[in-house]
Design an enzyme around this catalytic site. Structure first.
Site, PDB file in Angstrom:
ATOM      1  N   GLU A   1      47.868 117.525  57.581  1.00  0.00           N
ATOM      2  CA  GLU A   1      47.044 116.566  58.668  1.00  0.00           C
ATOM      3  C   GLU A   1      45.755 116.431  58.088  1.00  0.00           C
ATOM      4  OE1 GLU A   1      48.377 115.038  61.746  1.00  0.00           O
ATOM      5  OE2 GLU A   1      50.335 115.831  61.015  1.00  0.00           O
TER       6      GLU A   1
ATOM      7  N   CYS B   1      39.493 113.566  63.737  1.00  0.00           N
ATOM      8  CA  CYS B   1      40.407 112.735  62.536  1.00  0.00           C
ATOM      9  C   CYS B   1      40.700 111.433  62.818  1.00  0.00           C
ATOM     10  CB  CYS B   1      41.345 113.548  61.911  1.00  0.00           C
ATOM     11  SG  CYS B   1      42.580 114.012  63.076  1.00  0.00           S
TER      12      CYS B   1
END
Ligand code: NAD
Length: 482
Positions: free
Chosen positions: A253, A287
């Protein structure tokens, strides 16, 4: 916990809390709102990692053989403990990471729910029976992959570790997690919930250490069966290469630089308000944070005015103070990065409409910052900013906007604003990203999968897909005799 006391971070190995490490090494934990040292985190020794690996082996055997109903009950119990302690966990999170208490509390409650989701979903990790020859029983089974080595960052001190721990434990795996040395207190508080709920010794181990040392050791260890990482693209590539050398699967991720396309038919004020709210959550250290704003030239002025107004309405301060809506950056590295990105953009002709330089007070405070006229070759348009800086750029043609949106190696989140369902579909098909939102900036939800494409990584967290990496599929062909 009383007042603003910060519980000393510890290692948790083989079911035992260890206040110090055999290495004798520690790292300071800072409160980013005032730069004061609030604790010392023990840094694990290699021999202790070996103990954790051995414990993860025995813990795996014990946990996978625990009946699923019992496992689910234990995980629900852990989730309930976390829910009951949301205020306490949030205070620890704000002290070590800086985000406003309300945001931190929301995170603690959300991750408790994510754990419930995964625990329930594991009960439906069905195999199947495949019609085959009359004398053969052909089945497919899904089983836990084995001990997991996980590495998580500091921006979601509860969210990131919980995603790994919830998925691994729900699937029946054991896990050694190295949470961030900058936010160790929240990880300890989560692990305590699992321990008290009855997760067996060794099934869950928590370490802190020198990141490169710990990851190299755990990835190479024969016991480790899956590497799960959340963090930056460069570190993700390093870990994936190390895992590849051992032929071990990874869940990656990684970062993003999410484009927002505001089409000619959108409501510019509503789009600006929604995008600005999302931009300044967690001071932009997310993110999936919207970070490149491409606005149709006919709406530019209205969009910019509304965005600047929203940016100026953000109340920056210590996250434990009432009314604060954005805390400090989590560490000095982000502050320096913001200074550099803004200086580079202005040197190339960009205009700062609000914010632009660090706030003159102790703590890592940087204000909401809006820039226009940022050229495509500025670092801010190419590198993940991971901070409260918003470059707004006009476009004339939607295909050109999509080309710019897709021009970077990242492919995590993307956002579009339009009143037309046909244009929305064009955006959805056109964006090279794994997490899309139309007419809002939707955050992660545990009932749906999150994850990137391109350099933003592979594998999913959340949704039914969230357990996939933690399970192996076995085909069993059984010739029926006797
Ligand atoms: P970094 O790239 O050094 O570290 C990112 C994370 O990886 C940290 O948690 C760190 O402890 C860990 N890490 C670093 N080297 C490691 C190694 N060899 N083995 C295992 N773990 C390792 O940078 P940083 O200053 O902490 O963060 C800055 C950048 O990281 C940001 O610009 C952002 O792009 C990215 N980031 C992304 C996320 C995300 O959610 N995807 C989270 C945090 C940071």
């Amino acid at each position: 916990m009383t007042g603003n006391a910060y519980p000393p971070p510890r290692l948790f190995i083989a079911g035992t809390w260890r206040p110090s490490s055999a290495s004798g090494r520690t790292a300071p934990v800072l409160n980013p709102a005032n730069e004061r040292v609030i604790g010392e985190v023990p840094l694990v020794a290699t021999a202790e990692l070996d103990e954790a690996l051995a414990a993860a082996g025995t813990g795996f055997a014990a946990w996978r053989n625990t009946p699923i109903a019992r496992r689910t009950a234990i995980l629900h119990d852990a989730a309930d403990r976390l829910t009951a302690r949301a205020d306490e966990v949030a205070r620890i999170m704000t002290l070590e990471q800086g985000k406003p208490f309300k945001e931190a509390r929301g995170e603690a409650l959300r991750v408790a729910d994510a754990l419930r989701w995964d625990a329930d979903d594991a009960r439906r990790a069905y195999g199947r029976v495949i019609p085959s020859a009359d004398d053969t029983l052909l089945t497919v089974r899904r089983e836990p992959i084995g001990p997991v080595a996980a590495f998580t960052p500091w921006n979601f001190p509860a969210g990131s570790p919980m995603r790994k721990m919830a998925a691994a434990l729900s699937a029946g795996c054991s896990i050694i997690i190295k949470a961030s040395e900058e936010t160790p207190g929240t990880a300890c508080a989560l692990v305590r919930c699992f321990e008290e709920a009855g997760v067996p010794a060794g099934a869950l181990n928590l370490v802190f250490g020198e990141p490169a040392e710990v990851s190299a050791h755990l990835i190479a260890a024969p016991q480790t069966r899956l590497i799960a990482f959340t963090g930056s693209v460069p570190v993700g590539k390093l870990l994936a290469a190390a895992a590849g050398a051992e032929m071990k699967p990874c869940l990656m991720e990684l970062g993003g630089h999410a484009p927002v396309i505001v089409c000619a038919d959108a409501d510019p004020v509503a789009a600006a308000r929604r995008a600005a709210t999302a931009k300044f959550i967690n001071a932009g250290q997310v993110c999936t944070s919207p970070s490149r704003f491409l606005v149709h030239e006919s709406l530019l002025e209205e969009f910019v005015d509304a965005f600047v107004q929203a940016a100026e309405a953000v109340v920056v301060g210590d996250g434990l103070e009432d009314g604060v809506t954005m805390g400090p950056l989590a560490n000095e590295r982000r502050l320096k990065a913001m200074d550099e990105l803004v200086a580079d953009a202005t040197a190339r002709g960009a205009k700062v409409l609000c914010g632009g330089s660090r706030i003159d007070r102790p703590g890592f405070f940087f204000p909401p910052t809006v820039l226009t006229g940022v050229p495509a070759d500025a670092r801010l348009m190419r590198e993940e900013p991971f901070g409260p800086v918003a470059p707004i750029t006009p476009f004339g043609d939607l295909d050109e906007a999509l080309r710019i949106a897709n021009s970077l190696p990242y492919g995590l989140a993307a956002y579009g604003f339009t009143r037309s369902s046909a244009t929305a579909e064009r955006l959805v098909r056109g964006f090279e990203a794994g997490i899309l939102s139309i007419n809002h900036c939707g955050g992660s939800v545990h009932e749906a999968p999150s994850g990137g494409v391109k350099s933003s990584g592979y594998g999913k967290e959340g949704g039914p897909e969230g357990l996939d990496a933690y399970l192996v599929t076995k085909r069993v062909s059984h010739l029926l005799t006797g």
